[in-house]
Design a protein around this motif. Structure first.
Motif: not given
Length: 202
Positions: A35-41, A176-190
């Motif tokens: 998991i990239p550091p920005e998303y850990r914990d 992210r532009k609409e909600y600048p304080k919210i962390q938004v992560a892109p994911m794909l489900y295989l």
């Protein structure tokens, strides 16, 4: 006229080659260290750990994040009860669910959004499904063909996503532009392995 079964069968026949291309754009999450550091914990990291069975499920009383995902019946998340608000829409398209997103953030006091697309999505190349769509509404809902075609032509431009990964990335950028304080992560489900992957942002 193609049936939905034959369309999906053709899609699955091409899925191996498509998945090889997909994997170059994805980050596989097999351990917590992946998991990239920005998303850990964070709730984003927890979602990856829970669903990919890296971490056992915990107990929650309140939601920790908002998940946007496709309405496709092949996708099922392995997460704790009460862990997330979930909005399902075709292609994980939240453009027409903005009040629901704002409600989850404001009322649920959430600071994280996971936007989850999936491969072989039915919202890609919608024009290929036009005849199936019309026939399905005639046969199943009792509509006449003109009414069914009119609805398809009206809404197809709104819901066509063209490419699963590119759409998720563009939608994440919009959120992210609409909600600048919210962390938004892109994911794909295989759908082949039922795992969640992070989408590379490059």
């Amino acid at each position: 006229m193609k049936s939905l079964f034959s369309y999906r069968k053709a899609s699955l026949n091409n899925s191996k080659n498509q998945n090889l291309i997909l994997m170059d754009r994805l980050i596989s999450i097999a351990t917590s260290d992946d998991i990239p550091p920005e998303y850990r914990d964070t709730p984003i990291g927890l979602l990856l750990e829970y669903h990919n069975e890296i971490k056992p499920l915990d107990t929650y009383k309140n939601a920790k994040l908002l998940i946007g995902m496709c309405m496709d019946n092949r996708k099922h998340l392995h997460i704790p009860d009460n862990f997330a608000f979930i909005i399902r829409s075709g292609g994980a398209n939240l453009r027409y669910s903005e009040f629901k997103v704002s409600y989850a953030i404001a009322i649920g006091q959430l600071g994280h959004i996971a936007l989850i697309g999936h491969n072989n999505c039915g919202m890609v190349n919608l024009q290929d499904r036009k005849d199936i769509f019309i026939k399905g509404l005639v046969d199943m809902a009792g509509w006449d063909a003109d009414r069914a075609e009119s609805q398809f032509m009206r809404f197809e431009p709104m819901y066509e996503i063209h490419n699963e990964i590119d759409f998720i990335l563009s939608e994440v950028e919009r959120l992210r532009k609409e909600y600048p304080k919210i962390q938004v992560a892109p994911m794909l489900y295989l759908v082949e392995d039922n795992k969640l992957y992070l989408i590379k942002e490059e």
